[in-house]
Design an enzyme around this catalytic site. Structure first.
Site, PDB file in Angstrom:
ATOM      1  CD  GLU A  43      -2.617   1.119   2.694  1.00 11.04           C
ATOM      2  OE1 GLU A  43      -3.637   1.818   2.757  1.00 11.04           O
ATOM      3  OE2 GLU A  43      -2.232   0.382   3.625  1.00 11.04           O
ATOM      4  CE  LYS A 112      -7.329   1.285   3.465  1.00  9.81           C
ATOM      5  NZ  LYS A 112      -6.072   1.629   4.179  1.00  9.81           N
ATOM      6  CB  CYS A 146      -4.364  -1.867   4.321  1.00  2.36           C
ATOM      7  SG  CYS A 146      -3.396  -1.933   5.861  1.00  2.36           S
TER       8      CYS A 146
END
Length: 260
Positions: A43, A112, A146
């Site tokens: 990330e 995200k 994540c």
């Protein structure tokens, strides 16, 4: 298809240094024992968590970092799936995972969805509003980033929609490494799909990151596991094995979504 997770230290706000690390580690993996077909990076691999400078460091749709990866893709005949960057769009900044094919073309992106408040992502970034599925090497794939792996609903939706391989890019801290390993294996087992998870390593400020990248089979077997230092791990993934595991224990046939 051979998948490789490039577990690297990330230097905060130093795009040149981080690109050089990616260039070096990809070259080493390609010239090693059997070249990978697709790479996944951590990330925010190009900038790290320099979120207070996100507006300055982001490029439109993350195109600068996509062009860099596209050059490596063409040079080595590989693809990139995941590895997120700061991406600007309409005055907002997103944490975007990028998919680059072996011809160097940017083919898809995922912003995200779940922003991690403990790292102040919600202060500096905007959340994504859609999921991403794509095909590589004859496999149906998806990407998450994540904190997303804590939300089982997202991975299940992707699996129900056909994903056989889930790419995960992360900057997960060492303090919660047991959560990282448990959640990744759970996502693989419950959805009977491969999980290729690339975490960063090293330290930024007071935060030390876990490393421990993993490639996990649909039956939960860990095919490759990294330690806490920079390294690239690789494993082969086969769509036929996904079908075998799903046929052996028919979870998707036995779901009762009307009750949940």
């Amino acid at each position: 298809m051979k998948v490789c997770a490039v577990q690297m230290d990330v230097r905060r706000a130093d795009r040149a240094a981080n690109r050089e690390t990616v260039r070096r580690m990809v070259a080493e993996a390609v010239h090693g024992n059997g070249a990978p077909d697709v790479f996944v990076l951590p990330e925010l691999w190009s900038t790290g968590y320099a979120l207070e400078r996100a507006g300055e460091l982001a490029s439109p749709m993350g195109e600068d970092d996509a062009a860099f990866l596209g050059g490596l893709a063409v040079q080595y005949g590989v693809s990139f799936a995941g590895g997120s960057v700061l991406s600007a769009r309409e005055g907002r900044v997103y944490n975007r995972a990028q998919v680059i094919d072996r011809e160097g073309r940017y083919i898809a992106g995922y912003d995200k969805i779940h922003l991690f408040r403990l790292m102040e992502e919600d202060r500096y970034l905007s959340p994504g509003e859609g999921v991403l599925s794509f095909t590589l090497g004859g496999m149906r794939c998806a990407s998450v980033i994540c904190y997303d792996i804590r939300f089982c609903e997202l991975s299940r939706r992707l699996a129900v929609e056909g994903a056989e391989l889930l790419f995960v890019s992360a900057e997960w801290p060492l303090a919660r490494h047991e959560h990282w390993e448990t959640l990744l294996r759970a996502r693989a087992v419950e959805n009977q799909m491969y999980v290729a998870a690339c975490n960063r390593c090293g330290t930024t400020g007071e935060e030390t990151f876990a490393g421990r990248s993993m490639i996990i089979a649909p039956d939960g077997e860990v095919l490759a596991r990294a330690g806490e230092r920079e390294e690239a791990i690789c494993a082969s993934v086969e769509p036929s094995f996904v079908r075998e595991v799903r046929g052996r224990i028919p979870v998707f046939l036995d779901r009762v979504p009307r009750l949940y």
